[in-house]
Design a protein around this motif. Structure first.
Motif, PDB file in Angstrom:
ATOM      1  N   GLN A  34      -8.260 109.024  22.675  1.00 20.34           N
ATOM      2  CA  GLN A  34      -8.689 108.233  21.528  1.00 20.34           C
ATOM      3  C   GLN A  34      -9.874 107.342  21.899  1.00 20.34           C
ATOM      4  O   GLN A  34     -10.819 107.194  21.124  1.00 20.34           O
ATOM      5  N   ALA A  35      -9.837 106.751  23.094  1.00 15.41           N
ATOM      6  CA  ALA A  35     -10.953 105.930  23.555  1.00 15.41           C
ATOM      7  C   ALA A  35     -12.203 106.787  23.749  1.00 15.41           C
ATOM      8  O   ALA A  35     -13.312 106.374  23.391  1.00 15.41           O
ATOM      9  N   LEU A  36     -12.031 107.983  24.309  1.00 19.36           N
ATOM     10  CA  LEU A  36     -13.159 108.913  24.456  1.00 19.36           C
ATOM     11  C   LEU A  36     -13.766 109.242  23.103  1.00 19.36           C
ATOM     12  O   LEU A  36     -14.989 109.248  22.943  1.00 19.36           O
ATOM     13  N   ARG A  37     -12.908 109.528  22.153  1.00 14.60           N
ATOM     14  CA  ARG A  37     -13.370 109.858  20.802  1.00 14.60           C
ATOM     15  C   ARG A  37     -14.192 108.714  20.224  1.00 14.60           C
ATOM     16  O   ARG A  37     -15.240 108.923  19.607  1.00 14.60           O
ATOM     17  N   ALA A  38     -13.757 107.473  20.445  1.00 18.57           N
ATOM     18  CA  ALA A  38     -14.488 106.306  19.944  1.00 18.57           C
ATOM     19  C   ALA A  38     -15.877 106.218  20.578  1.00 18.57           C
ATOM     20  O   ALA A  38     -16.861 105.915  19.897  1.00 18.57           O
ATOM     21  N   VAL A  39     -15.969 106.510  21.880  1.00 22.13           N
ATOM     22  CA  VAL A  39     -17.279 106.485  22.548  1.00 22.13           C
ATOM     23  C   VAL A  39     -18.185 107.562  21.968  1.00 22.13           C
ATOM     24  O   VAL A  39     -19.337 107.312  21.616  1.00 22.13           O
ATOM     25  N   VAL A  40     -17.670 108.770  21.835  1.00 25.21           N
ATOM     26  CA  VAL A  40     -18.457 109.889  21.324  1.00 25.21           C
ATOM     27  C   VAL A  40     -18.909 109.639  19.887  1.00 25.21           C
ATOM     28  O   VAL A  40     -20.037 109.947  19.516  1.00 25.21           O
ATOM     29  N   GLU A  41     -18.022 109.058  19.073  1.00 29.37           N
ATOM     30  CA  GLU A  41     -18.345 108.802  17.673  1.00 29.37           C
ATOM     31  C   GLU A  41     -19.215 107.566  17.479  1.00 29.37           C
ATOM     32  O   GLU A  41     -19.706 107.316  16.388  1.00 29.37           O
ATOM     33  N   SER A  81     -12.034  99.375  27.936  1.00 31.87           N
ATOM     34  CA  SER A  81     -11.016  98.943  28.896  1.00 31.87           C
ATOM     35  C   SER A  81      -9.896  99.960  29.006  1.00 31.87           C
ATOM     36  O   SER A  81      -9.410 100.247  30.102  1.00 31.87           O
ATOM     37  N   THR A  82      -9.476 100.510  27.881  1.00 31.24           N
ATOM     38  CA  THR A  82      -8.444 101.553  27.890  1.00 31.24           C
ATOM     39  C   THR A  82      -8.916 102.749  28.702  1.00 31.24           C
ATOM     40  O   THR A  82      -8.174 103.273  29.538  1.00 31.24           O
ATOM     41  N   LEU A  83     -10.138 103.163  28.470  1.00 33.84           N
ATOM     42  CA  LEU A  83     -10.684 104.303  29.197  1.00 33.84           C
ATOM     43  C   LEU A  83     -10.755 104.004  30.689  1.00 33.84           C
ATOM     44  O   LEU A  83     -10.356 104.825  31.521  1.00 33.84           O
ATOM     45  N   ALA A  84     -11.225 102.830  31.054  1.00 37.40           N
ATOM     46  CA  ALA A  84     -11.339 102.464  32.469  1.00 37.40           C
ATOM     47  C   ALA A  84      -9.981 102.394  33.156  1.00 37.40           C
ATOM     48  O   ALA A  84      -9.863 102.722  34.340  1.00 37.40           O
ATOM     49  N   ARG A  85      -8.938 102.002  32.438  1.00 41.47           N
ATOM     50  CA  ARG A  85      -7.587 101.917  33.013  1.00 41.47           C
ATOM     51  C   ARG A  85      -6.854 103.248  32.994  1.00 41.47           C
ATOM     52  O   ARG A  85      -5.777 103.377  33.560  1.00 41.47           O
ATOM     53  N   SER A  86      -7.420 104.239  32.348  1.00 42.60           N
ATOM     54  CA  SER A  86      -6.755 105.536  32.209  1.00 42.60           C
ATOM     55  C   SER A  86      -6.763 106.320  33.510  1.00 42.60           C
ATOM     56  O   SER A  86      -7.748 106.330  34.238  1.00 42.60           O
TER      57      SER A  86
END
Length: 142
Positions: free
Chosen positions: A25-32, A41-46
């Motif tokens: 979901q965090a990836l999708r937000a970056v791409v969109e 932060s979610t992506l970095a902690r993943s």
């Protein structure tokens, strides 16, 4: 690859709809282009999967070695994946992986020449230059 921090390699990212893990979901937000600090932060902690080899037998490697793939244009990239299914779809020959926290990987990013690709071959595929890796994923809280 251009000098931009983020390279979008897949344009049809709306076709998959919602859902997926927090990392996806965090990836999708970056791409969109709807990313915010919470998503970064979610992506970095993943925790992501870092391919380590084709041999399923024997002990796992003790040292972390980045798998570097060279593209036709000379770009060197390191792929990571949010799920085993995504890794197997992109790299079916890979039988082993290591789990790493994306922010920790970003903090120790070894070279300005290496790019990072997250979930290659998916609608959320994200390509980052070394600058983008440091700027977006190297977070204090990881």
């Amino acid at each position: 690859m251009t000098d931009t921090a983020i390279g979008r390699t897949v344009t049809d990212f709306h076709s998959q709809g919602g859902g997926g893990s927090a990392a996806q979901q965090a990836l999708r937000a970056v791409v969109e282009g709807t990313v915010d600090e919470a998503a970064l932060s979610t992506l970095a902690r993943s925790e992501v999967l870092l391919p380590t080899g084709t041999d399923a037998e024997g002990p796992a490697p003790k040292a972390l070695t980045l798998p570097v793939f060279e593209q036709e244009d000379g770009t060197e990239l390191v792929p990571v994946f949010t799920t085993q299914d995504r890794m197997e779809q992109a790299l079916p020959q890979i039988k082993r992986h290591r789990n790493v926290v994306l922010g920790v990987l970003a903090h120790g990013w070894p070279s300005e020449r290496l790019s990072l690709v997250i979930d290659a071959g998916t609608p959320e595929e994200l390509a980052l230059t070394a600058h983008g890796v440091k700027e977006l994923l190297d977070r204090e809280e990881t």
